[in-house]
Scaffold this active site. Structure first.
Site, PDB file in Angstrom:
ATOM      1  N   LYS A   1     -15.147  -8.175   4.939  1.00 46.96           N
ATOM      2  CA  LYS A   1     -14.648  -9.074   5.992  1.00 46.96           C
ATOM      3  C   LYS A   1     -14.498  -8.255   7.270  1.00 46.96           C
ATOM      4  O   LYS A   1     -14.039  -7.109   7.215  1.00 46.96           O
ATOM      5  CB  LYS A   1     -13.269  -9.627   5.609  1.00 46.96           C
ATOM      6  CG  LYS A   1     -13.330 -10.748   4.604  1.00 46.96           C
ATOM      7  CD  LYS A   1     -11.946 -11.290   4.281  1.00 46.96           C
ATOM      8  CE  LYS A   1     -11.288 -10.494   3.192  1.00 46.96           C
ATOM      9  NZ  LYS A   1      -9.941 -10.912   2.828  1.00 46.96           N
TER      10      LYS A   1
ATOM     11  N   HIS B   1       0.840  -1.206   0.000  1.00 40.35           N
ATOM     12  CA  HIS B   1       0.000   0.000   0.000  1.00 40.35           C
ATOM     13  C   HIS B   1       0.873   1.254   0.000  1.00 40.35           C
ATOM     14  O   HIS B   1       0.600   2.219  -0.724  1.00 40.35           O
ATOM     15  CB  HIS B   1      -0.903   0.034   1.239  1.00 40.35           C
ATOM     16  CG  HIS B   1      -1.953  -1.040   1.280  1.00 40.35           C
ATOM     17  ND1 HIS B   1      -2.089  -1.924   2.320  1.00 40.35           N
ATOM     18  CD2 HIS B   1      -2.933  -1.361   0.393  1.00 40.35           C
ATOM     19  CE1 HIS B   1      -3.115  -2.743   2.095  1.00 40.35           C
ATOM     20  NE2 HIS B   1      -3.635  -2.426   0.922  1.00 40.35           N
TER      21      HIS B   1
ATOM     22  N   SER C   1      -2.767  -7.856   2.863  1.00 41.10           N
ATOM     23  CA  SER C   1      -3.079  -7.659   4.288  1.00 41.10           C
ATOM     24  C   SER C   1      -3.411  -8.999   4.952  1.00 41.10           C
ATOM     25  O   SER C   1      -3.029  -9.238   6.101  1.00 41.10           O
ATOM     26  CB  SER C   1      -4.262  -6.701   4.439  1.00 41.10           C
ATOM     27  OG  SER C   1      -3.915  -5.418   3.973  1.00 41.10           O
TER      28      SER C   1
ATOM     29  N   ARG D   1      -0.832  -5.637  -8.456  1.00 40.87           N
ATOM     30  CA  ARG D   1       0.330  -6.457  -8.087  1.00 40.87           C
ATOM     31  C   ARG D   1       0.668  -7.451  -9.172  1.00 40.87           C
ATOM     32  O   ARG D   1       1.825  -7.820  -9.370  1.00 40.87           O
ATOM     33  CB  ARG D   1       0.037  -7.251  -6.800  1.00 40.87           C
ATOM     34  CG  ARG D   1      -0.066  -6.417  -5.566  1.00 40.87           C
ATOM     35  CD  ARG D   1      -0.653  -7.209  -4.420  1.00 40.87           C
ATOM     36  NE  ARG D   1      -2.030  -7.578  -4.697  1.00 40.87           N
ATOM     37  CZ  ARG D   1      -2.870  -8.076  -3.811  1.00 40.87           C
ATOM     38  NH1 ARG D   1      -2.450  -8.320  -2.583  1.00 40.87           N
ATOM     39  NH2 ARG D   1      -4.101  -8.365  -4.133  1.00 40.87           N
TER      40      ARG D   1
END
Ligand code: PNS
Length: 157
Positions: A41, A17, A127, A90
């Site tokens: 989530k 990030h 994460s 990514r």
């Protein structure tokens, strides 16, 4: 002046990030980091905790601001005067979902999304994986900023 919004759950922020934010800072006049308060989530860190971590991480960049929001990203972007959404990619596997979101956001409000590639050094970071490493006591070196490593350590102690 172009204001860009960099949205995410940031639960917690990773060096991936930070890499995307650092690239956005180079390209846009102002960068607004937008923390989704209630991601799908249930988060490990509260919106305030994630915002505070990002504020500390971004102290060196004068043209950044961190805020949290609920609801649609396009509404938040419009309210804040941000004309561009920035997303990091990514790998090719990120592209399909990101393209779908970019097209939906454009459909909803006409906002443009700009994709910035992350450094290959961070391509494997997420994460979720960082939380798993932290939960089982693995080294967080090279994965997260010191403020995040300390918060993860405290949360899992
Ligand atoms: O870090 P994440 O969880 O991959 O970020 C996803 C995020 C927060 C960018 C996305 O879920 C989002 O924009 N949420 C806000 C609600 C919204 O606008 N949904 C429609 C997206 S097309």
């Amino acid at each position: 002046m172009t204001v860009a919004v960099v949205p995410g759950s940031f639960d917690p922020p990773t060096l991936g990030h930070v890499d995307v934010i650092s690239r956005a800072v180079e390209v846009f006049d102002r960068v607004l980091i937008a923390v989704v308060a209630n991601p799908s989530k249930s988060p490990l860190f509260t919106a305030d905790e994630r915002t505070a971590m990002l504020e500390e991480i971004c102290t060196g960049w004068e043209n950044t601001e961190v805020d949290s929001f609920d609801g649609l990203l396009v509404d938040f972007a419009r309210d804040k005067g941000a004309g561009v959404i920035v997303k990091g990619l990514r790998a090719v596997s990120d592209f399909e979902y990101e393209l779908q979101m970019a097209q939906m956001n454009h459909h909803l409000s006409g906002v443009q999304t700009v994709f910035l590639p992350t450094s290959p050094d961070h391509a494997y970071l997420s994460s979720s994986l960082v939380k798993e490493v932290g939960r089982f006591g693995g080294s967080l070196d090279g994965l997260v900023s010191p403020v995040v490593a300390a918060a993860l350590k405290e949360r899992f102690e």
